[in-house]
Design a protein around this motif. Structure first.
Motif, PDB file in Angstrom:
ATOM      1  N   GLU A 114      18.834   3.623 -10.154  1.00 12.87           N
ATOM      2  CA  GLU A 114      17.804   2.704  -9.921  1.00 12.87           C
ATOM      3  C   GLU A 114      16.451   3.022  -9.170  1.00 12.87           C
ATOM      4  N   VAL A 115      15.465   2.687  -9.656  1.00 12.84           N
ATOM      5  CA  VAL A 115      14.178   3.318  -9.079  1.00 12.84           C
ATOM      6  C   VAL A 115      13.369   2.229  -8.265  1.00 12.84           C
ATOM      7  N   THR A 116      12.829   2.640  -7.104  1.00 10.43           N
ATOM      8  CA  THR A 116      12.007   1.501  -6.346  1.00 10.43           C
ATOM      9  C   THR A 116      10.804   2.491  -5.951  1.00 10.43           C
ATOM     10  N   LYS A 117       9.538   1.728  -6.129  1.00  8.42           N
ATOM     11  CA  LYS A 117       8.248   2.380  -5.705  1.00  8.42           C
ATOM     12  C   LYS A 117       7.665   1.560  -4.396  1.00  8.42           C
ATOM     13  N   VAL A 118       7.044   2.436  -3.842  1.00  6.46           N
ATOM     14  CA  VAL A 118       6.368   1.617  -2.699  1.00  6.46           C
ATOM     15  C   VAL A 118       4.699   2.617  -2.748  1.00  6.46           C
ATOM     16  N   THR A 119       3.649   1.442  -2.620  1.00  8.98           N
ATOM     17  CA  THR A 119       2.622   2.267  -2.391  1.00  8.98           C
ATOM     18  C   THR A 119       2.308   2.648  -0.938  1.00  8.98           C
ATOM     19  N   TYR A 120       1.111   3.346  -0.931  1.00 13.90           N
ATOM     20  CA  TYR A 120       0.751   3.536   0.615  1.00 13.90           C
ATOM     21  C   TYR A 120       0.590   2.306   1.526  1.00 13.90           C
ATOM     22  N   LYS A 121      -0.067   1.377   1.020  1.00 16.76           N
ATOM     23  CA  LYS A 121      -0.196   0.222   1.653  1.00 16.76           C
ATOM     24  C   LYS A 121       1.021  -0.467   2.046  1.00 16.76           C
ATOM     25  N   GLU A 122       2.195  -0.652   1.103  1.00 14.34           N
ATOM     26  CA  GLU A 122       3.311  -1.063   1.325  1.00 14.34           C
ATOM     27  C   GLU A 122       4.082  -0.318   2.571  1.00 14.34           C
ATOM     28  N   LEU A 123       3.794   1.074   2.290  1.00 18.50           N
ATOM     29  CA  LEU A 123       4.642   1.867   3.240  1.00 18.50           C
ATOM     30  C   LEU A 123       4.126   1.494   4.645  1.00 18.50           C
ATOM     31  N   LEU A 124       2.852   1.410   4.574  1.00 19.50           N
ATOM     32  CA  LEU A 124       2.255   1.413   6.245  1.00 19.50           C
ATOM     33  C   LEU A 124       2.739  -0.012   6.553  1.00 19.50           C
ATOM     34  N   ALA A 125       2.911  -1.007   5.904  1.00 15.98           N
ATOM     35  CA  ALA A 125       3.245  -2.329   6.582  1.00 15.98           C
ATOM     36  C   ALA A 125       4.784  -2.095   6.860  1.00 15.98           C
ATOM     37  N   LYS A 126       5.773  -1.550   6.049  1.00 15.79           N
ATOM     38  CA  LYS A 126       6.980  -1.237   6.407  1.00 15.79           C
ATOM     39  C   LYS A 126       7.406  -0.401   7.604  1.00 15.79           C
ATOM     40  N   VAL A 127       6.483   0.731   7.798  1.00 16.18           N
ATOM     41  CA  VAL A 127       6.625   1.498   8.982  1.00 16.18           C
ATOM     42  C   VAL A 127       5.955   0.819  10.318  1.00 16.18           C
ATOM     43  N   SER A 128       4.810   0.053  10.092  1.00 15.71           N
ATOM     44  CA  SER A 128       4.447  -0.745  11.253  1.00 15.71           C
ATOM     45  C   SER A 128       5.374  -1.604  11.685  1.00 15.71           C
ATOM     46  N   GLN A 129       6.227  -2.533  10.593  1.00 14.17           N
ATOM     47  CA  GLN A 129       7.086  -3.490  11.153  1.00 14.17           C
ATOM     48  C   GLN A 129       8.210  -2.678  12.011  1.00 14.17           C
ATOM     49  N   PHE A 130       8.592  -1.789  11.481  1.00 10.02           N
ATOM     50  CA  PHE A 130       9.606  -1.277  12.056  1.00 10.02           C
ATOM     51  C   PHE A 130       9.426  -0.714  13.334  1.00 10.02           C
TER      52      PHE A 130
END
Ligand code: WT7
Length: 664
Positions: A114-130
């Motif tokens: 299975e493939v999942t993709k994240v953009t830089y913007k989405e990754l920033l949001a995830k990292v910030s949230q965590f």
């Protein structure tokens, strides 16, 4: 690339040379040897100015540095110390408002495909949230956090989130045992562990969380306040009330905005444990500024990264390669990268080739041990030969972790790279933070089996035992004469060991890599000949012989004495051979087999499956000098199956050699 100028098949004399093609050279950042030589000359003329300029161009600083290199307390060198920055900011925030913002940062392919993709913007949001979730649980700047995670987007998020709040992460490879994990938690004094319930590898669901529980239960881990669990699979795991929580739960209530905590360039970004020549692993401490400079710079120098590249480094985040060329370098450079959860042989040994085709990978970076095992698989089964896939997207390939034998190099070059892609054979170490000696794709003529020349500013040299240069053609000890920005800063909690291990007095203050090397007489190219200390390289993984010995003698009901050596192995580079004296009489036949299995399993539990000896020999004793010193060079010969030609006159008990040579 042009055709080879000679085709002599030999591992000792390698005459084949592959020049960069005109097109590759023209398109490259460092274009041609003149450009490489000019950079080297620039670094030599104004060493500090050279690095200052790179650090200013490559990174975004919240407070500029005023001093480049502080040598006042060498070998505890400091780089850019009064400058401030944040590693996660440099990997994510910095790209916001640029075209990279909506670019895919990670293409994640799961074990099952299975493939999942994240953009830089989405990754920033995830990292910030965590990052906010970690802060809410009381994790703060300077705290150590152990990460015991599978290869997933969440693994990268965990590392980046720590960096974001100034917490120092220590990633432990998911193949290490509960005991190894406990030792690292203790040594680092970690306040939290981030893990997953399970990991998926090769179609199997393997536990992680229960190993964390087991490790903490072994005691001495009172510093741990939190265990945060990424739920990778639907299978339930034990959760300890008041201590454990799920990653998705702690993130749910948090904002996706978290300002990055700016830290000094010398702030420890991470501690990564690696094997040395004593029983205890060393916590290699890296900085924020110098390290990140290197991660980003080498993406541009060695991989000559272009905006359109699809970069894939197959290393696990549990190793330094996964730190520099998965978690930090590609993100700092704004690349699109593939992160792969699984193993190269599942569902079959064509997996890598299939994934290169599927994701149109352009830069592929892997280890010789993987290449050798895939050669073997392809030779045994046409269906998994790379020729079955379209690999024309590839433009550059890399090798890392151990010397690549010219035969494997040629196969990689021909069957994977279509005789079109340069191979960068990158020599470096956990301690060096990133590439040290490597070809540059648009400049360096390639010679199979050679890592060629040092990067600009890297003063690699080969010296004798007293630190004097040896002539090209003569072998010696690999050193680096001057400090460089991404070098190890210290061994966590053991500065004395740092000095002794890496800057021994007799070597004039040079950095001692621990490898032997030789430079070719014609080009001055480096060839690494292997470790000169008691460290083995098994499938590109570093293992200390003493570490395995202390695990073996730790089985106190059975083992009296043990000596571990390496033996060359076609597939894994080196294989682990253990010579063991039991507290009972020497076993033979089936009994010896059963005890050998018991000991292998024991080592697997003490350190991890990668440390299990391939071969265990039993003796009534070990070959020792009259003063009681174990003669390891004799054991190395026996392990190889060689006739003993060395002088054995100083041996207390020569008869033991025949006994140990018997394979039981
Ligand atoms: C040791 C460092 C570099 C990251 C992965 C391993 C050996 C590494 C090469 C190479 C010959 C190599 C050396 C070194 N090594 N790359 N291209 N050619 N040998 O990092 O676990 O710290 O191991 O790996 O022996 O000292 P590490």
């Amino acid at each position: 690339m042009s055709t080879p100028s000679s085709s002599i098949e030999s591992t000792l004399v390698e005459n084949r040379v592959f020049e960069p093609s005109e097109a590759t050279r023209k398109a490259a950042r460092i274009s041609g040897m003149e450009a490489y030589n000019a950079l080297c000359a620039e670094a030599e003329k104004d060493f500090e100015g050279f690095w200052a300029q790179r650090a200013r161009e490559t990174l975004t600083w919240s407070k500029p540095f005023t001093k480049v290199l502080d040598e006042s307390n060498k070998p505890f060198y400091k780089w850019f110390e009064d400058g401030e920055l944040n590693a996660s900011f440099n990997c994510l925030d910095r790209h916001m408002g640029t075209p990279v913002e909506n670019k895919t940062a990670i293409i994640f392919e799961a074990d099952g495909g299975e493939v999942t993709k994240v953009t830089y913007k989405e990754l920033l949001a995830k990292v910030s949230q965590f990052a906010n979730a970690l802060k809410a649980r009381g994790v703060k700047k300077g705290d150590r956090v152990v990460i015991y995670m599978p290869m997933t987007i969440e693994g990268v998020v965990a590392m980046q989130a720590c960096a974001r709040i100034g917490a120092t992460h220590s990633v432990v490879f998911g193949g290490f045992s509960a005991k190894a994990l406990q030792e690292r938690i203790q040594d680092a004094g970690a306040v939290a562990v981030i893990t997953a319930n399970y990991q998926l590898r090769g179609g199997k669901e393997l536990p992680l969380k229960s190993i964390v529980d087991e490790g903490i239960a072994m005691g001495g881990c009172d510093t741990i306040k939190d265990v945060i669990v990424f739920q990778r699979t639907a299978t339930a795991c034990n959760m300890v009330a008041g201590r454990d929580s799920f990653m998705h739960d702690v993130m749910a209530s948090q904002s996706t905005v978290c300002p990055a905590e700016m830290v000094s360039a010398e702030h420890p970004l991470f501690v990564l444990y690696t094997s040395g020549s004593t029983g205890k692993p060393k916590g290699v401490q890296h900085s924020t500024g110098g390290y990140l400079l290197w991660a980003n710079l080498t993406m541009n120098w060695t991989f000559d990264l272009k905006d359109s590249d699809i970069f894939w480094c197959t290393a696990d985040i549990g190793w330094i390669t996964g730190h520099t060329y998965v978690a930090y370098g590609p993100l700092a450079a704004g690349a699109t990268q593939i992160v792969f959860e699984g193993v190269p042989t599942y569902p079959n040994a064509g997996r890598f080739w299939q994934m290169i085709e599927k994701h149109k990978c352009t830069i592929f970076y892997t280890a010789p041990t993987a290449i050798r095992s895939l050669i073997k698989a392809a030779e045994g089964d046409e269906k998994v030969h790379p020729k079955n896939w379209d690999l024309t997207s590839l433009r550059l390939m890399g090798s890392v972790g151990e010397p690549i034998n010219p035969e494997a190099w040629m196969w990689y070059y021909k069957h994977v790279g279509g005789e079109r892609c340069p191979i960068v054979d990158t020599f470096w170490q956990t301690e060096t933070g990133g590439h040290m000696i490597t070809p540059l794709p648009g400049a360096t003529p390639l010679v199979p089996g050679s890592c060629t020349l040092p990067l600009p500013g890297i003063t690699a040299a080969i010296v004798d035992e007293t630190g004097n240069d040896v002539a090209n053609g003569a072998g010696g000890i690999l050193v680096v004469k001057k400090p460089w920005p991404s070098m190890i800063r210290t061994i966590w909690g053991d500065p004395e060991r740092f000095k002794k291990s890496y800057f021994p007095e007799e070597l004039k203050g040079y950095y001692l890599a621990g490898d032997g090397a030789v430079r070719s007489a014609d080009r001055g190219y480096f060839r690494i000949t292997g470790r000169i200390d008691d460290v083995l390289n098994v499938s590109g993984h570093r293992m200390g012989t003493m570490e395995i010995e202390s695990a073996l003698v730790g089985k106190t009901d059975l083992v009296a004495e043990a000596a571990v050596v390496g033996r060359p192995d076609d597939l894994t580079g080196e294989a682990i051979v253990a010579f063991v004296v039991l507290k009972r009489s020497r076993p033979t036949g089936d009994e010896a087999k059963a005890i050998a299995k018991e000991l292998r399993d024991w080592v697997g539990k003490e350190i991890g499956p990668i440390a299990k000896p391939k071969d265990i020999r039993f003796g009534d004793n070990l070959p020792k000098t009259r003063s009681g010193k174990i003669m390891r060079r004799l054991l190395r010969s026996i392990a190889k199956g060689e006739a003993i030609t060395q002088d054995t006159s100083t041996l207390e008990n020569p008869a033991i050699l025949d006994q140990l040579a018997e394979n039981n």
